[in-house]
Design an enzyme around this catalytic site. Sequence first.
Site, PDB file in Angstrom:
ATOM      1  CD  GLN A 125      -2.336   1.241   2.849  1.00 57.38           C
ATOM      2  OE1 GLN A 125      -1.928   0.482   3.727  1.00 57.38           O
ATOM      3  NE2 GLN A 125      -3.308   2.100   3.062  1.00 57.38           N
TER       4      GLN A 125
ATOM      5  CB  SER B  48       1.707   6.943   4.979  1.00 59.77           C
ATOM      6  OG  SER B  48       0.555   6.561   5.682  1.00 59.77           O
TER       7      SER B  48
ATOM      8  CB  SER C 134       3.518  -3.185   5.723  1.00 58.94           C
ATOM      9  OG  SER C 134       3.315  -2.337   6.827  1.00 58.94           O
TER      10      SER C 134
ATOM     11  CD  GLU D 159      -4.826  -0.237   6.727  1.00 59.80           C
ATOM     12  OE1 GLU D 159      -3.614  -0.506   6.869  1.00 59.80           O
ATOM     13  OE2 GLU D 159      -5.225   0.889   6.396  1.00 59.80           O
TER      14      GLU D 159
ATOM     15  CD  GLU E 281      -2.527  10.178  18.468  1.00 63.65           C
ATOM     16  OE1 GLU E 281      -1.934   9.944  19.531  1.00 63.65           O
ATOM     17  OE2 GLU E 281      -2.351   9.498  17.438  1.00 63.65           O
TER      18      GLU E 281
END
Length: 389
Positions: free
Chosen positions: A109, A112, A144, A227, A359
Site C-alpha cells: 500500500q 502515507s 509494509s 483495513e 488520534e
Amino acid sequence: MPDLQQRVDELLESHDPETTPRAIFLGAQYDAGLAWVHFPEGLGGLGLSRGRQSEVDDRLEAVGAPRPDVARNAIGLGMAAPTMVAFGTPEMQQRYLRPLFACTEIWCQLFSEPGAGSDLAAVATRAVPDGDEWVVDGQKVWTSGAHNADFAILVARTDTSVPKHAGLTYFVLEMNVPGIEIRPLRQITGEAEFNEVFLSGVRIHDRNRVGAVGEGWKVATTTLNNERVAIGAGNEREAGQIGVVTQRWRRDPCVRTPGNHAELMQWWVETEVTRLAGERLRQGLEVGQPGPESSAMKLAFAQQAQQVSGFALELAPEEGLTYHDWSMVRPETGSLLGHGPGFRYLRAKGNSIEGGTSEIMRNIIAERVLGLPPEHRPDKGIAFKDVPR
C-alpha cells in the site's frame, strides 16, 4: 446453484488438500466461488451473505486444506480485493483477484508520505498525464512489505487547483517497473518490515487507474475502512495478544496471583467485547461498505494490544529482559506475535500508528459517529497549491 457444502465437497474431491500445492488449491477454491462467498459470481464469490464464509473456512481448516497466506498478503486480501470489487473495471477484477487470493502475487500500500501520514488527503506525490499514461513522482513511507510486493495500491495527486480531497486519483502500480527505489526502515524490534519508497518518473498506464480521475479519496476511504475492519476485528476467541497471555496463565501456576487474575479478567473481557463488536460490524457490512465505525474497532485493538503485551511482560519480567537476535532482517511477513514477550511489547507500539493513528481514529469517531463539532481545518476549501507547507 449447488449447495455451499456440496461445492466444498466437489473442491475437496477434485483437489486433495494434503497433496495439492497451495497456489493450485486456492485457485480452484476461487474458481468454485469459495474464496469470498459474498463477492459476485465469477469474482471468487457466489453473491451470498458474508457470514457464510465461515462455513467454507471451518470445513477447509478441519481437513488441513491450504489457506491463503494472510500474514504475507494482508494488504491484498484485506484491502485491495474489496476495493477492486467496489471500484475496479471488469478487466482489473479478472486480472488481479484470482492470483491475489492464491497469493502468487503480493500487494503493498503506497498511501502515507513523510508530510502526509495522519492527513492522508495531503499527499503530495504527483501523477501527471502523458498520453494514455501517467508519470508519477514522489515519496511514500511506512510501506509494509514493499520489498516483497508485486503490486501496490497507490494514491497520488492529479490536480493541485482544487482542495486536497478533490485532487487525488487511485492507481494500481506494478512494483517492478523502472523508477521505483525501496529502502528499508528499521524498527525498534530490529526488523525492517516497513519501507520508504521513492517514485521517480514512474509510468502507469491509464487502464490501471481505479475509479474516476479526482475520486481517489472516495476509493481510498473504502480501502482504509476495510483495513481497519481487518486490523480491529479478529474473529477468534482468545486470539492475538490475549491468547498468548491466557496460554501462559494456564501452563504456569506461578503467575496465578489474585492481582494478576483480576487484570487478566479485565483484559479478557475487554478483548472479548471488541471481538463481539467486530462480529456485529461485519454483519452490518451485509447492507453496505464499511463505515466510520470501523475506526472504533481499530482504536480498541491498538490500545488492547499495547496494554496486554505490557501485562505479558509483568507476568514474565525475566523473559522481558532477554531479546532475540537484534540484527536487522527483512521479514517475509509482519508478525504481531512473533518471538518473545519483549518483541511483542515493542511491536505493539506500531499498532497505534499503522492503519491510521489513534488520534485520527478518535477524530473520526467524534465527528462522524458521535456527530461532535469538527476540528478547525485552515486548509478547508483552499486549492492544494495555495496551502502553506
